[in-house]
Design a protein around this motif. Structure first.
Motif, PDB file in Angstrom:
ATOM      1  N   ALA A 184       0.828  -1.206   0.000  1.00 47.20           N
ATOM      2  CA  ALA A 184       0.000   0.000   0.000  1.00 47.20           C
ATOM      3  C   ALA A 184       0.863   1.257   0.000  1.00 47.20           C
ATOM      4  O   ALA A 184       0.524   2.257  -0.648  1.00 47.20           O
ATOM      5  CB  ALA A 184      -0.925  -0.008   1.220  1.00 47.20           C
ATOM      6  N   ALA A 185       1.977   1.209   0.719  1.00 40.75           N
ATOM      7  CA  ALA A 185       2.893   2.360   0.731  1.00 40.75           C
ATOM      8  C   ALA A 185       3.418   2.636  -0.664  1.00 40.75           C
ATOM      9  O   ALA A 185       3.487   3.799  -1.107  1.00 40.75           O
ATOM     10  CB  ALA A 185       4.044   2.102   1.702  1.00 40.75           C
ATOM     11  N   LEU A 186       3.766   1.587  -1.392  1.00 44.32           N
ATOM     12  CA  LEU A 186       4.296   1.762  -2.745  1.00 44.32           C
ATOM     13  C   LEU A 186       3.199   2.113  -3.745  1.00 44.32           C
ATOM     14  O   LEU A 186       3.466   2.781  -4.741  1.00 44.32           O
ATOM     15  CB  LEU A 186       5.044   0.500  -3.174  1.00 44.32           C
ATOM     16  CG  LEU A 186       6.350   0.248  -2.422  1.00 44.32           C
ATOM     17  CD1 LEU A 186       7.003  -1.032  -2.912  1.00 44.32           C
ATOM     18  CD2 LEU A 186       7.310   1.418  -2.568  1.00 44.32           C
ATOM     19  N   ALA A 187       1.982   1.681  -3.476  1.00 42.79           N
ATOM     20  CA  ALA A 187       0.873   2.078  -4.347  1.00 42.79           C
ATOM     21  C   ALA A 187       0.637   3.585  -4.247  1.00 42.79           C
ATOM     22  O   ALA A 187       0.301   4.242  -5.242  1.00 42.79           O
ATOM     23  CB  ALA A 187      -0.397   1.319  -3.963  1.00 42.79           C
TER      24      ALA A 187
ATOM     25  N   PRO B 297      11.747   5.597  -1.585  1.00 41.12           N
ATOM     26  CA  PRO B 297      12.952   4.779  -1.396  1.00 41.12           C
ATOM     27  C   PRO B 297      12.849   3.761  -0.257  1.00 41.12           C
ATOM     28  O   PRO B 297      13.122   2.577  -0.457  1.00 41.12           O
ATOM     29  CB  PRO B 297      14.045   5.812  -1.128  1.00 41.12           C
ATOM     30  CG  PRO B 297      13.583   7.023  -1.859  1.00 41.12           C
ATOM     31  CD  PRO B 297      12.098   7.030  -1.674  1.00 41.12           C
ATOM     32  N   MET B 298      12.447   4.217   0.940  1.00 43.53           N
ATOM     33  CA  MET B 298      12.403   3.280   2.058  1.00 43.53           C
ATOM     34  C   MET B 298      11.287   2.255   1.888  1.00 43.53           C
ATOM     35  O   MET B 298      11.397   1.131   2.369  1.00 43.53           O
ATOM     36  CB  MET B 298      12.246   4.030   3.376  1.00 43.53           C
ATOM     37  CG  MET B 298      13.489   4.811   3.807  1.00 43.53           C
ATOM     38  SD  MET B 298      15.003   3.790   3.850  1.00 43.53           S
ATOM     39  CE  MET B 298      14.567   2.550   5.072  1.00 43.53           C
ATOM     40  N   GLY B 299      10.232   2.621   1.171  1.00 43.17           N
ATOM     41  CA  GLY B 299       9.201   1.638   0.869  1.00 43.17           C
ATOM     42  C   GLY B 299       9.726   0.532  -0.029  1.00 43.17           C
ATOM     43  O   GLY B 299       9.445  -0.655   0.177  1.00 43.17           O
ATOM     44  N   ASN B 300      10.526   0.912  -1.031  1.00 46.34           N
ATOM     45  CA  ASN B 300      11.127  -0.087  -1.917  1.00 46.34           C
ATOM     46  C   ASN B 300      12.179  -0.917  -1.190  1.00 46.34           C
ATOM     47  O   ASN B 300      12.317  -2.122  -1.443  1.00 46.34           O
ATOM     48  CB  ASN B 300      11.732   0.606  -3.135  1.00 46.34           C
ATOM     49  CG  ASN B 300      10.686   0.941  -4.180  1.00 46.34           C
ATOM     50  OD1 ASN B 300      10.302   0.090  -4.975  1.00 46.34           O
ATOM     51  ND2 ASN B 300      10.214   2.186  -4.165  1.00 46.34           N
TER      52      ASN B 300
END
Length: 468
Positions: A41-44, A50-53
């Protein structure tokens, strides 16, 4: 620029992405499956966060599943092609470098890089959690302790995740042999957060290493709702419950738990717990043919290529237990071909060469009844089995295999030393006294055997006996 819940700066994230990221870290520390959904959800919300990836990459690698790692590598590579790394914050660049080394198979360098991050940013919960797991995968007891211990004074008692940091520290203390301190810290961690399954796990390990199986059963029973459901660590803690039950000789209870919980494991971690439990029964002459067959069927696609030697060992156990020695030998041959080619910096290569292959060959030899070969293979490496990864409790399956092979092959002096070591460390373990009795029988000393069996019965409440 935004900040996470621990006050660390991050770039490229919307307010909604930050909220999902913070929830993902909370789910990660609780070992809940929802971590994947929150990370996604963070990446969506912010695809180039960066930290999400970085978090998504670690999640793909820490499962020790080849396909998860392959998928994570592709996604992380696509992220790197979309961004300008020079614009990342220093902490973000450091995490990217750590992830790269992990994808390259260099767990040791990845762990060191995460350690450097924790020195500069001791409140980086992701760096601590990922590094802690790498220390576990590489069997590095000192770093399991000191990576977390070195960050503790940057955390406050009122921080919602302080208890989780204590839980990690308790496990590191236990693996380093500081059992009194481990119990104290672990109990405090669970007091602060009753659903901290890693903290509960640390306390359980402490009791296991001290041979306090009664305390362990009572503790797990008292906290059953906190650890037995709702996380991807349930099966492992049930495995610990079974280890305690084995000490009492309650094989029926163990098999009941196996069928209800362990038999349906889906991940490598769950499958190796199942194999490790059945292997302990196998060593005591309890043949579980149908259970082994089902378990062996689950391994081929997970060990089709070299990835983590610790998984290989448990796959070989499963093949041997199922009577598929040919499949076990095929896996060993594949790993021999793998290590024949130098692979500088690939941790699993060295792990397989130094420890993984000797252990797998020994398990195959045990399956063939060549117990002398088992002793010859395992005795020289018995003090460096930690290089295979895992915990002391998990690696005890290897030590028990060596002891049983020494007894069956008539290597009585080796068996005497091994039994003496075990009883000296854990004099309250019925298993250890039963092995003392078996050794005394082999030496023709019926009186000593009777005393040892009596001691085992006293310790287990009079119920202990050979596996059925």
């Amino acid at each position: 620029m935004s900040h996470d819940q621990h006050g660390l700066a991050m770039t490229g994230a919307s307010a909604a992405a930050v909220r999902h990221y913070d929830r993902a870290i909370d789910e990660l520390l609780h070992f809940r499956a929802e971590v994947d959904a929150e990370a996604g959800a963070a990446l969506a919300e912010s695809p180039d966060f960066p930290m999400g990836n970085v978090l998504a990459a670690y999640l793909g690698l820490l499962t020790t599943e080849v396909e998860d790692a392959r998928t994570a590598r592709v996604r992380f590579g696509a992220f790197l092609r979309r961004i300008d790394e020079s614009r990342l914050l220093p902490r973000e660049r450091a995490h990217v470098a750590a992830v790269r080394t992990f994808f390259e198979g260099d767990l040791l360098t990845c762990g060191a890089l995460l350690g450097e991050i924790a020195v500069r940013y001791p409140r980086d919960a992701l760096a601590l959690a990922a590094g802690h797991q790498i220390d576990f995968f590489t069997g590095d007891a000192r770093m399991l302790r000191d990576r977390i211990g070195g960050a503790l004074n940057a955390w406050r008692e009122d921080d919602p995740h302080f208890g989780h940091v204590l839980g990690m520290y308790a496990f590191g203390l236990e693996e380093s042999g500081h059992y009194d301190r481990s119990e104290e810290v672990g109990l405090r961690a669970v007091e602060l957060n009753g659903r901290d399954v890693w903290g509960i796990h640390a306390v359980v390990h402490t009791y296991e290493m001290q041979g306090r199986f009664g305390d362990g059963l009572r503790y797990l029973d008292a906290r059953l709702p906190d650890w037995s459901a709702g996380t991807f660590f349930n099966i492992h803690n049930w495995w610990h419950y079974c280890l305690y039950s084995l000490e009492t000789g309650d094989v029926a209870r163990v098999l009941g738990i196996y069928d209800a919980v362990l038999a349906d494991g889906q991940s490598c971690m769950e499958l190796l717990d199942a194999a490790a439990l059945l292997w302990r029964l196998h060593l005591e002459g309890s043949e579980q043919h149908e259970r082994w067959r089902a378990l062996a069927d689950a391994w081929p696609m997970r060990v089709a290529e070299p990835f983590y030697a610790f998984n290989d060992m448990h796959a070989v156990m499963s093949y041997v237990g199922a009577g598929r020695v040919g499949d076990a030998e095929k896996l060993v041959a594949g790993r021999e071909a793998y290590v024949a080619r130098p692979r500088p910096g690939v941790t699993n290569h060295d792990m397989t060469l130094r420890v993984g292959l000797p252990v797998c060959r020994a398990i195959v030899a045990f399956g063939r009844g060549d117990y002398g070969a088992v002793v010859d293979l395992l005795h020289p490496i018995r003090h460096r089995v930690n290089e295979l990864g895992g915990s002391h409790a998990q690696r005890d399956a290897v030590q028990r295999t060596l002891l049983e092979a020494a007894l069956r092959s008539g290597r009585r002096e080796v068996a005497r030393v091994l039994v003496s070591e075990r009883i000296s460390v854990r004099p309250c373990s019925p298993y250890n006294w039963l092995k003392q009795a078996a050794l005394a029988d082999a030496l023709g000393d019926g009186a000593a055997a009777a005393v040892a069996r009596g001691r085992a019965g006293e310790l287990s409440g009079g119920t202990v006996g050979p596996a059925e």
